[in-house]
Design a protein around this motif. Structure first.
Motif, PDB file in Angstrom:
ATOM      1  N   ILE A  45       0.835  -1.201   0.000  1.00  0.00           N
ATOM      2  CA  ILE A  45       0.000   0.000   0.000  1.00  0.00           C
ATOM      3  C   ILE A  45       0.867   1.247   0.000  1.00  0.00           C
ATOM      4  CG2 ILE A  45      -1.694   1.318   1.329  1.00  0.00           C
ATOM      5  CD1 ILE A  45      -2.860  -1.373   2.226  1.00  0.00           C
ATOM      6  N   GLY A  46       1.934   1.241   0.798  1.00  0.00           N
ATOM      7  CA  GLY A  46       2.823   2.396   0.826  1.00  0.00           C
ATOM      8  C   GLY A  46       3.620   2.458   2.111  1.00  0.00           C
ATOM      9  N   ALA A  55       8.106   1.988   8.289  1.00  0.00           N
ATOM     10  CA  ALA A  55       7.660   0.646   7.907  1.00  0.00           C
ATOM     11  C   ALA A  55       7.002   0.700   6.534  1.00  0.00           C
ATOM     12  CB  ALA A  55       6.672   0.107   8.946  1.00  0.00           C
ATOM     13  N   ASP A  56       6.711  -0.470   6.014  1.00  0.00           N
ATOM     14  CA  ASP A  56       5.940  -0.589   4.780  1.00  0.00           C
ATOM     15  C   ASP A  56       4.605  -1.217   5.125  1.00  0.00           C
ATOM     16  OD1 ASP A  56       7.547   0.277   2.450  1.00  0.00           O
ATOM     17  OD2 ASP A  56       8.966  -1.182   3.253  1.00  0.00           O
ATOM     18  N   LEU A  57       3.550  -0.687   4.560  1.00  0.00           N
ATOM     19  CA  LEU A  57       2.197  -1.157   4.828  1.00  0.00           C
ATOM     20  C   LEU A  57       1.749  -2.070   3.685  1.00  0.00           C
ATOM     21  CD1 LEU A  57      -0.224  -0.835   6.770  1.00  0.00           C
ATOM     22  CD2 LEU A  57      -0.962   1.073   5.340  1.00  0.00           C
ATOM     23  N   PHE A  58       1.292  -3.259   4.056  1.00  0.00           N
ATOM     24  CA  PHE A  58       0.804  -4.237   3.087  1.00  0.00           C
ATOM     25  C   PHE A  58      -0.626  -4.633   3.427  1.00  0.00           C
ATOM     26  CE2 PHE A  58       5.366  -4.763   3.050  1.00  0.00           C
ATOM     27  CZ  PHE A  58       5.670  -4.960   1.721  1.00  0.00           C
ATOM     28  N   GLU A  59      -1.398  -4.947   2.419  1.00  0.00           N
ATOM     29  CA  GLU A  59      -2.707  -5.556   2.612  1.00  0.00           C
ATOM     30  C   GLU A  59      -2.555  -7.034   2.291  1.00  0.00           C
ATOM     31  OE1 GLU A  59      -7.347  -5.279   1.134  1.00  0.00           O
ATOM     32  OE2 GLU A  59      -5.816  -4.178   0.017  1.00  0.00           O
ATOM     33  N   ILE A  60      -3.007  -7.873   3.211  1.00  0.00           N
ATOM     34  CA  ILE A  60      -2.906  -9.324   3.031  1.00  0.00           C
ATOM     35  C   ILE A  60      -4.266  -9.840   2.572  1.00  0.00           C
ATOM     36  CG2 ILE A  60      -2.495 -11.517   4.196  1.00  0.00           C
ATOM     37  CD1 ILE A  60      -0.508 -10.005   5.996  1.00  0.00           C
ATOM     38  N   MET A  61      -4.288 -10.486   1.421  1.00  0.00           N
ATOM     39  CA  MET A  61      -5.536 -10.989   0.870  1.00  0.00           C
ATOM     40  C   MET A  61      -5.731 -12.485   1.088  1.00  0.00           C
ATOM     41  SD  MET A  61      -4.905  -8.078  -0.817  1.00  0.00           S
ATOM     42  CE  MET A  61      -4.106  -8.140  -2.392  1.00  0.00           C
ATOM     43  N   ASP A  62      -4.712 -13.169   1.560  1.00  0.00           N
ATOM     44  CA  ASP A  62      -4.775 -14.621   1.726  1.00  0.00           C
ATOM     45  C   ASP A  62      -4.348 -14.955   3.156  1.00  0.00           C
ATOM     46  OD1 ASP A  62      -4.306 -17.372   1.738  1.00  0.00           O
ATOM     47  OD2 ASP A  62      -3.421 -17.394  -0.257  1.00  0.00           O
ATOM     48  N   SER A  63      -5.218 -15.600   3.906  1.00  0.00           N
ATOM     49  CA  SER A  63      -4.916 -15.905   5.309  1.00  0.00           C
ATOM     50  C   SER A  63      -3.695 -16.810   5.462  1.00  0.00           C
ATOM     51  CB  SER A  63      -6.131 -16.525   6.002  1.00  0.00           C
ATOM     52  OG  SER A  63      -6.494 -17.738   5.362  1.00  0.00           O
ATOM     53  N   ALA A  64      -3.352 -17.551   4.408  1.00  0.00           N
ATOM     54  CA  ALA A  64      -2.155 -18.399   4.469  1.00  0.00           C
ATOM     55  C   ALA A  64      -0.895 -17.545   4.593  1.00  0.00           C
ATOM     56  CB  ALA A  64      -2.076 -19.296   3.240  1.00  0.00           C
ATOM     57  N   VAL A  65      -0.914 -16.349   4.020  1.00  0.00           N
ATOM     58  CA  VAL A  65       0.230 -15.441   4.129  1.00  0.00           C
ATOM     59  C   VAL A  65       0.385 -14.991   5.578  1.00  0.00           C
ATOM     60  CG1 VAL A  65       1.127 -13.172   3.468  1.00  0.00           C
ATOM     61  CG2 VAL A  65       0.114 -14.670   1.742  1.00  0.00           C
ATOM     62  N   ALA A 104      -2.593  -0.506  11.808  1.00  0.00           N
ATOM     63  CA  ALA A 104      -2.074  -1.689  11.119  1.00  0.00           C
ATOM     64  C   ALA A 104      -1.507  -2.634  12.159  1.00  0.00           C
ATOM     65  CB  ALA A 104      -0.996  -1.287  10.122  1.00  0.00           C
ATOM     66  N   HIS A 105      -1.407  -3.893  11.809  1.00  0.00           N
ATOM     67  CA  HIS A 105      -0.798  -4.867  12.712  1.00  0.00           C
ATOM     68  C   HIS A 105       0.721  -4.848  12.557  1.00  0.00           C
ATOM     69  CE1 HIS A 105      -4.878  -6.529  13.005  1.00  0.00           C
ATOM     70  NE2 HIS A 105      -4.463  -6.944  14.182  1.00  0.00           N
ATOM     71  N   ALA A 106       1.409  -5.020  13.661  1.00  0.00           N
ATOM     72  CA  ALA A 106       2.872  -5.071  13.665  1.00  0.00           C
ATOM     73  C   ALA A 106       3.311  -6.152  14.633  1.00  0.00           C
ATOM     74  CB  ALA A 106       3.450  -3.722  14.076  1.00  0.00           C
ATOM     75  N   TYR A 107       4.503  -6.683  14.415  1.00  0.00           N
ATOM     76  CA  TYR A 107       5.071  -7.689  15.322  1.00  0.00           C
ATOM     77  C   TYR A 107       5.934  -6.973  16.356  1.00  0.00           C
ATOM     78  CZ  TYR A 107       3.389 -11.213  12.116  1.00  0.00           C
ATOM     79  OH  TYR A 107       2.572 -12.017  11.347  1.00  0.00           O
ATOM     80  N   ILE A 108       5.600  -7.157  17.622  1.00  0.00           N
ATOM     81  CA  ILE A 108       6.265  -6.485  18.735  1.00  0.00           C
ATOM     82  C   ILE A 108       6.982  -7.527  19.595  1.00  0.00           C
ATOM     83  CG2 ILE A 108       5.884  -5.069  20.796  1.00  0.00           C
ATOM     84  CD1 ILE A 108       3.255  -4.147  19.355  1.00  0.00           C
ATOM     85  N   TRP A 109       8.208  -7.198  20.029  1.00  0.00           N
ATOM     86  CA  TRP A 109       8.965  -8.093  20.911  1.00  0.00           C
ATOM     87  C   TRP A 109       8.099  -8.418  22.113  1.00  0.00           C
ATOM     88  CZ3 TRP A 109      12.899 -11.192  20.569  1.00  0.00           C
ATOM     89  CH2 TRP A 109      13.556 -11.627  21.711  1.00  0.00           C
ATOM     90  N   ASN A 110       7.927  -9.687  22.395  1.00  0.00           N
ATOM     91  CA  ASN A 110       6.957 -10.153  23.393  1.00  0.00           C
ATOM     92  C   ASN A 110       7.625 -10.613  24.687  1.00  0.00           C
ATOM     93  OD1 ASN A 110       4.259 -10.704  24.084  1.00  0.00           O
ATOM     94  ND2 ASN A 110       4.535 -12.870  23.640  1.00  0.00           N
ATOM     95  N   ARG A 111       8.843 -10.197  24.910  1.00  0.00           N
ATOM     96  CA  ARG A 111       9.554 -10.585  26.121  1.00  0.00           C
ATOM     97  C   ARG A 111      10.150  -9.334  26.761  1.00  0.00           C
ATOM     98  NH1 ARG A 111      11.064 -15.547  23.162  1.00  0.00           N
ATOM     99  NH2 ARG A 111       9.371 -16.961  23.683  1.00  0.00           N
ATOM    100  N   ALA A 112      10.769  -9.495  27.905  1.00  0.00           N
ATOM    101  CA  ALA A 112      11.412  -8.367  28.579  1.00  0.00           C
ATOM    102  C   ALA A 112      12.506  -7.787  27.678  1.00  0.00           C
ATOM    103  CB  ALA A 112      12.018  -8.827  29.901  1.00  0.00           C
TER     104      ALA A 112
END
Length: 127
Positions: free
Chosen positions: A18-19, A48-58, A95-103
Motif C-alpha cells: 500500500i505504501g 515501515a511498509d504497509l501491506f494488505e494481506i488478501m490470503d490468510s495463508a500469508v 495496522a498490525h505489527a510484530y512487537i517483541w513479546n519478552r522483557a
C-alpha cells in the motif's frame, strides 16, 4: 528469507504493497534482526511498509516466521498487535505489527547503543 517470502506473496497477488508508513515504538538492533519495542513510546516512531494481506495463508506464514502464535502468546517471541499509524496512507488509521513479546533485557545485544533512534533500519544497516 522474509524479503524472498514477501516477493513471492506480492507476485502471486496474496498481498499488495500500500505504501510507506510510520508506527509508534522504538526499533532496536539485535544483530541478525531488528525488534520493535515500547509500542507506546513517544518519539518519531518506526519507518515501515504497509501491506494488505488478501490470503490468510500469508498471515499464518508470517506468524510462523516471526515466532508468533496468537493462540499461545506467552510462548511467542513476538506478538502481532494493532497499532495506530503515526503517518501513512490517507484513510488507514491502524495496522498490525510484530512487537517483541519478552522483557527488553532479554533481547540479544540490547542496550542504548543498539537503539535505532530515527526508526530507519535501512539507514542504520552497514553492508
Amino acid at each position: 528469507m522474509l524479503l524472498h517470502f514477501a516477493g513471492a506473496a506480492l507476485a502471486s497477488g496474496a498481498m499488495r504493497w500500500i505504501g510507506p508508513c510510520r508506527i509508534p515504538g522504538r526499533l532496536v538492533d539485535c544483530g541478525a534482526y531488528p525488534a520493535l519495542v515500547e509500542p507506546g513510546a513517544p518519539g518519531p516512531g518506526v519507518a515501515a511498509d504497509l501491506f494488505e494481506i488478501m490470503d490468510s495463508a500469508v498471515l499464518a506464514a508470517l506468524d510462523a516466521y516471526e515466532d508468533c502464535d496468537p493462540t499461545r502468546p506467552e510462548a511467542s517471541e513476538y506478538a502481532r498487535e494493532p497499532l495506530p499509524l503515526i503517518d501513512g496512507p490517507e484513510g488507514v488509521a491502524q495496522a498490525h505489527a510484530y512487537i517483541w513479546n519478552r522483557a527488553p533485557d532479554s533481547l540479544p545485544y540490547f542496550g542504548p547503543l543498539n537503539k535505532i533512534p530515527d526508526g530507519l533500519l535501512q539507514k542504520h544497516m552497514v553492508f
